[in-house]
Design a protein around this motif. Structure first.
Motif, PDB file in Angstrom:
ATOM      1  N   PRO A   1       0.817  -1.225   0.000  1.00 57.34           N
ATOM      2  CA  PRO A   1       0.000   0.000   0.000  1.00 57.34           C
ATOM      3  C   PRO A   1       0.847   1.269   0.000  1.00 57.34           C
TER       4      PRO A   1
ATOM      5  N   HIS B   1       0.503   4.512  -2.555  1.00 55.53           N
ATOM      6  CA  HIS B   1       0.396   5.924  -2.162  1.00 55.53           C
ATOM      7  C   HIS B   1       1.429   6.757  -2.914  1.00 55.53           C
TER       8      HIS B   1
ATOM      9  N   TRP C   1      -6.670  -1.394   3.186  1.00 59.80           N
ATOM     10  CA  TRP C   1      -5.873  -0.252   2.730  1.00 59.80           C
ATOM     11  C   TRP C   1      -6.735   0.841   2.103  1.00 59.80           C
TER      12      TRP C   1
END
Length: 352
Positions: free
Chosen positions: A63, A67, A221
């Motif tokens: 995750p 990002h 997430w």
């Protein structure tokens, strides 16, 4: 070229199945793995009307890397972001491969390396040139063989069954909540210039509790990634003329109910605070997305809008300047495409 018959059949057979959290990504990874080896996978579903990401799934994909890639995508440092790859004459893109001369490629490769990845292969899932349904990305760790054009050609053969898989998921009605589910008024989350949450209204807290991963549908997430993306989209819309507005409608299967999330910058520069609104995606707000998910034409979308307003067939035909016979043809097409049995069922489907 490698035979892709087996993964095609497996993906087609899965269309219409119910998935929770990241199960769809796991299934796709298992289907593709024997033909195109990879260490991680992400699959995002988009709104074909706007191109906005509406839902997504990860399989062994960090995750934190997601990002970082979101930031690269919205700051122009990713040559194969959904917005950029949609303008290409082909649907695949390689990152971390043999062509570091592409604009943004060096930054994208640095981002991969920072999270232990060596190369990434992406496939834009679109019908024709202007209906993006989603994006599939395969990841290989650093030190391994990078993806090659042969891998891209093999992956491209899976576009049609993957689109069918996303279509079935997006168009499914809610199963986690019933018609008696409580109505939630719109809520507001205020995000600061540093992209950190400043405040959350009581209504927004109710929404965040309603769609929390702990309820068993959304991936763990999802909340942080979705907030990051909608804020970045709002800043881009404020700073770049012509950029699409920050609006995403999640399908019922993803969160248990259809949720609309839209964001707006509080200043013209796009660098200040951002207000993020969460609310029910129903009725007129949902209609453009609902029409795109079900492949309705512009004319059929107008029919749906007028059917929901309770106008009579003769009134609708007169306003649309068509015969009642032609209108009835449009109506039958709407019911067939949306899987509804009549006007009441259609109205319920748009407002459940």
């Amino acid at each position: 070229m490698r035979d892709m018959t087996r993964p095609v059949h497996r993906l087609r057979a899965a269309a219409g199945e119910q998935f929770v959290q990241d199960e769809m990504a796991e299934l796709v990874s298992q289907a593709i793995g024997p033909r195109v080896a990879h260490d991680a996978l992400r699959l995002f579903g988009m709104n074909p009307a706007t191109g906005a990401v509406s839902y997504g799934f990860l399989h062994s994909f960090p995750p934190a890397l997601l990002h970082a890639q979101l930031v690269d995508s919205y700051t122009g440092d990713d040559p194969f972001s959904p917005a950029e790859i949609g303008r290409l004459p082909f649907d695949t893109g390689l990152l971390g491969g043999d062509d570091p001369s592409l604009p943004g490629h060096r930054q994208a490769a640095r981002t991969l390396a920072a999270y232990g990845a060596g190369s990434e292969l992406r496939l834009l899932l679109r019908e024709g040139r202007h209906r993006p349904w989603g994006l599939l990305a395969l990841l290989r760790t650093a030190g391994g063989r990078p993806f090659a054009q042969e891998d891209a050609r093999c992956l491209a053969q899976l576009s049609e069954p993957l689109i069918a898989l996303l279509k079935g998921y997006a168009a499914a009605r809610a199963t986690a909540i019933g018609p008696g589910a409580r109505f939630l008024p719109p809520g507001v989350v205020l995000v600061g210039p540093d992209d950190q949450v400043r405040s959350v209204s009581p209504q927004a807290r109710a929404w965040l509790a309603e769609i929390a991963p702990e309820r068993g549908l959304a991936p763990p997430w999802m909340p942080a990634a979705s907030m990051r993306e909608i804020v970045l989209a709002a800043r881009r819309h404020a700073m770049i003329p012509g950029a699409p507005p920050a609006l995403a409608c999640s399908p019922a299967a993803f969160l248990g109910r259809r949720v609309a999330v839209h964001a707006q910058c509080m200043d013209a520069s796009g660098k200040g605070e951002v207000a993020v609104v969460l609310q029910e995606a129903s009725g007129a707000l949902l209609l453009p997305t609902y029409a795109a998910w079900h492949g309705l034409t512009a004319r059929e979308s107008e029919v749906v809008e007028r059917l929901c307003s309770r106008e009579t067939p003769r009134q609708i035909a007169r306003v649309m300047q068509v015969s009642v016979h032609t209108l009835n043809t449009h109506v039958r097409n709407v019911y067939r495409k949306t899987g509804t049995s009549g006007r009441d069922d259609l109205v319920a489907a748009l407002n459940c």
